[in-house]
Design a protein around this motif. Structure first.
Motif, mmCIF file in Angstrom:
data_model
loop_
_atom_site.group_PDB
_atom_site.id
_atom_site.type_symbol
_atom_site.label_atom_id
_atom_site.label_comp_id
_atom_site.label_asym_id
_atom_site.label_seq_id
_atom_site.Cartn_x
_atom_site.Cartn_y
_atom_site.Cartn_z
ATOM 1 N N VAL A 166 -5.563 4.192 19.426
ATOM 2 C CA VAL A 166 -6.738 3.625 19.618
ATOM 3 C C VAL A 166 -7.554 4.446 20.556
ATOM 4 C CG1 VAL A 166 -7.557 1.277 21.124
ATOM 5 C CG2 VAL A 166 -5.722 1.188 19.558
ATOM 6 N N ASP A 167 -7.093 4.948 21.648
ATOM 7 C CA ASP A 167 -7.698 5.786 22.714
ATOM 8 C C ASP A 167 -6.863 6.709 23.146
ATOM 9 O OD1 ASP A 167 -6.256 4.077 24.139
ATOM 10 O OD2 ASP A 167 -7.767 3.511 25.577
ATOM 11 N N GLU A 168 -7.526 7.697 24.026
ATOM 12 C CA GLU A 168 -6.692 8.875 24.560
ATOM 13 C C GLU A 168 -7.349 9.125 25.713
ATOM 14 O OE1 GLU A 168 -3.958 10.214 25.812
ATOM 15 O OE2 GLU A 168 -3.054 10.633 23.954
ATOM 16 N N ARG A 169 -6.764 9.462 26.746
ATOM 17 C CA ARG A 169 -7.323 10.282 28.034
ATOM 18 C C ARG A 169 -7.494 11.791 27.892
ATOM 19 N NH1 ARG A 169 -3.818 6.771 31.158
ATOM 20 N NH2 ARG A 169 -4.385 4.590 30.612
ATOM 21 N N CYS A 170 -8.288 12.376 28.133
ATOM 22 C CA CYS A 170 -8.501 13.649 27.862
ATOM 23 C C CYS A 170 -7.789 14.581 28.804
ATOM 24 C CB CYS A 170 -10.064 13.982 27.554
ATOM 25 S SG CYS A 170 -10.579 13.396 26.233
ATOM 26 N N VAL A 171 -6.690 14.570 28.739
ATOM 27 C CA VAL A 171 -5.632 15.182 29.872
ATOM 28 C C VAL A 171 -4.617 15.606 28.772
ATOM 29 C CG1 VAL A 171 -6.013 13.649 31.512
ATOM 30 C CG2 VAL A 171 -4.064 13.145 30.094
ATOM 31 N N LEU B 10 -2.026 -2.338 11.757
ATOM 32 C CA LEU B 10 -1.910 -2.962 12.812
ATOM 33 C C LEU B 10 -2.436 -2.396 13.838
ATOM 34 C CD1 LEU B 10 0.087 -4.960 14.286
ATOM 35 C CD2 LEU B 10 1.908 -3.515 14.117
ATOM 36 N N ILE B 11 -3.028 -2.926 14.823
ATOM 37 C CA ILE B 11 -3.464 -2.258 16.061
ATOM 38 C C ILE B 11 -3.058 -3.250 17.313
ATOM 39 C CG2 ILE B 11 -5.580 -1.933 17.224
ATOM 40 C CD1 ILE B 11 -7.272 -1.879 14.743
ATOM 41 N N PHE B 12 -2.411 -2.275 18.185
ATOM 42 C CA PHE B 12 -1.980 -2.808 19.386
ATOM 43 C C PHE B 12 -3.036 -2.633 20.466
ATOM 44 C CE2 PHE B 12 2.022 -4.876 18.597
ATOM 45 C CZ PHE B 12 2.796 -3.825 17.877
ATOM 46 N N TYR C 175 0.834 -1.222 -0.118
ATOM 47 C CA TYR C 175 -0.143 -0.193 0.185
ATOM 48 C C TYR C 175 0.925 1.301 0.050
ATOM 49 C CZ TYR C 175 -2.962 -3.607 2.045
ATOM 50 O OH TYR C 175 -3.600 -5.043 2.337
ATOM 51 N N CYS C 176 2.251 0.888 -0.372
ATOM 52 C CA CYS C 176 3.076 2.450 0.095
ATOM 53 C C CYS C 176 3.055 3.069 1.356
ATOM 54 C CB CYS C 176 2.686 3.403 -1.064
ATOM 55 S SG CYS C 176 3.084 2.357 -2.939
ATOM 56 N N ARG C 177 2.569 2.356 2.375
ATOM 57 C CA ARG C 177 2.269 2.921 3.728
ATOM 58 C C ARG C 177 2.142 2.062 4.705
ATOM 59 N NH1 ARG C 177 -3.410 6.513 3.152
ATOM 60 N NH2 ARG C 177 -4.832 4.741 3.666
ATOM 61 N N PHE C 178 2.094 2.319 5.936
ATOM 62 C CA PHE C 178 1.982 1.347 6.981
ATOM 63 C C PHE C 178 1.213 2.147 8.275
ATOM 64 C CE2 PHE C 178 2.249 -1.441 10.381
ATOM 65 C CZ PHE C 178 3.183 -1.022 11.509
ATOM 66 N N THR C 179 0.002 1.621 8.584
ATOM 67 C CA THR C 179 -0.815 2.507 9.286
ATOM 68 C C THR C 179 -0.956 1.693 10.632
ATOM 69 O OG1 THR C 179 -2.948 1.378 8.509
ATOM 70 C CG2 THR C 179 -2.094 3.611 7.578
ATOM 71 N N MET C 180 -0.489 2.241 11.826
ATOM 72 C CA MET C 180 -0.726 1.585 13.198
ATOM 73 C C MET C 180 -1.318 2.342 14.147
ATOM 74 S SD MET C 180 2.593 0.424 15.284
ATOM 75 C CE MET C 180 3.462 2.041 14.986
ATOM 76 N N ALA C 181 -2.065 1.645 14.786
ATOM 77 C CA ALA C 181 -2.956 2.440 16.082
ATOM 78 C C ALA C 181 -2.454 1.970 17.455
ATOM 79 C CB ALA C 181 -4.604 2.095 15.967
ATOM 80 N N LEU C 182 -1.881 2.754 18.240
ATOM 81 C CA LEU C 182 -1.112 2.465 19.643
ATOM 82 C C LEU C 182 -2.418 2.579 20.689
ATOM 83 C CD1 LEU C 182 2.099 4.370 19.397
ATOM 84 C CD2 LEU C 182 1.781 2.153 18.778
ATOM 85 N N SER C 183 -2.118 1.856 21.647
ATOM 86 C CA SER C 183 -2.903 1.914 22.757
ATOM 87 C C SER C 183 -1.819 2.651 23.859
ATOM 88 C CB SER C 183 -3.336 0.515 23.131
ATOM 89 O OG SER C 183 -4.562 0.089 22.637
#
Ligand code: 6PG
Length: 251
Positions: free
Chosen positions: A81-86, A149-151, A42-50
């Motif tokens: 993947v998610d974020e604390r609103c801080v 990739l999703i961690f 895909y000419c790119r790599f997309t990853m979501a971190l926890s």
């Protein structure tokens, strides 16, 4: 009449490692392979971190040789993947943690880093991230992003991302929602199960004997599965990377 299309249930791969360092090295290896496959296709790599504490050693390992030299940073796009609103400076910020441990230490272009906006009110922050995802993945109405990739991690209550037991987010059909919960008990923004289950490679990282009971519950296929047990890839691969403590109650 064609054969009825049944959902392909692929068994998760379960990798049990001696300790956190071995878990992190296994996850880093998997990341490198996934990144090169994705860039090739895909000419790119997309990853979501926890967030949370478990991924920290992995993040630090990715920032150092040999892994830092094996990742195509210029083609890598990092989401959350998610974020604390801080505030980002807050030690409980998922983005702040990844910045300190990894992103400030590798040559990833600034425009390839896509944090959730915690300076906005949470509902607005969720809407803004939905726009960011829609724009980046060029999503048509009703479509979902597909990450290479999703961690994920899990809490002792069986939550994953910021999808907590008994909360409406469990049944959410949108891409992303604002919730309140967890430890710290704060406003959060989280991707939803429809997004997580479209990951091409979904990897749980779970460490410590404190998680052994919930891991057993998740693997038991019980009648009231915790949120983490609702992560069932529609077409991707699911991998559990556990240490001996977290796997202690698995048969
Ligand atoms: C979060 C995380 C969350 C985390 C688990 C495990 O932002 O809270 O995304 O889902 O993965 O709570 O956290 P630990 O790794 O600290 O046990």
């Amino acid at each position: 009449m064609g054969k009825k299309q049944t959902k392909k249930i692929t068994r998760p791969e379960v990798l049990i490692k001696a300790d956190m360092a071995a878990m992190a090295a296994t996850a880093a290896d998997l990341l490198v392979k996934t990144a090169h496959t994705a860039v090739g296709r895909y000419c790119r790599f997309t990853m979501a971190l926890s967030g949370g504490s478990t991924p920290r050693l992995l993040h630090k390992m990715l920032a150092e040789k040999p892994f830092s030299e094996r990742i195509p940073w210029d083609r890598t796009h990092i989401f959350w993947v998610d974020e604390r609103c801080v505030p980002v400076e807050d030690l409980s910020s998922n983005y702040g943690m990844a910045k300190r441990d990894l992103l400030n230490r590798v040559p990833i272009p600034r425009e390839n880093i896509h944090p959730m906006d915690v300076d906005l009110p949470p509902e607005e922050g969720a809407r803004k991230y939905q726009e960011i995802l829609t724009d980046f993945f060029k999503l048509k109405e009703g479509r979902f992003p597909v990450f290479d990739l999703i961690f994920l991690g899990i809490g002792r209550d069986g939550h994953t991302a910021s999808i907590f037991p008994g909360q409406a987010a469990l049944e959410e059909k949108k891409l992303i929602v604002h919730v309140k919960g967890g430890d710290p008990f704060v406003d959060r923004i989280t991707l939803t199960l429809p997004v997580l289950n479209r990951g091409r490679n979904i990897v749980f990282l779970v460490s410590g004997k404190g998680k052994a009971e919930i891991v057993r519950t998740i693997f038991e296929d019980g009648s009231d599965p915790p949120p983490a047990a609702r992560v069932e890839p529609l077409f991707g691969r699911l991998t559990w990377i556990l240490d001996l403590g977290a796997a202690a109650l698995l048969a």
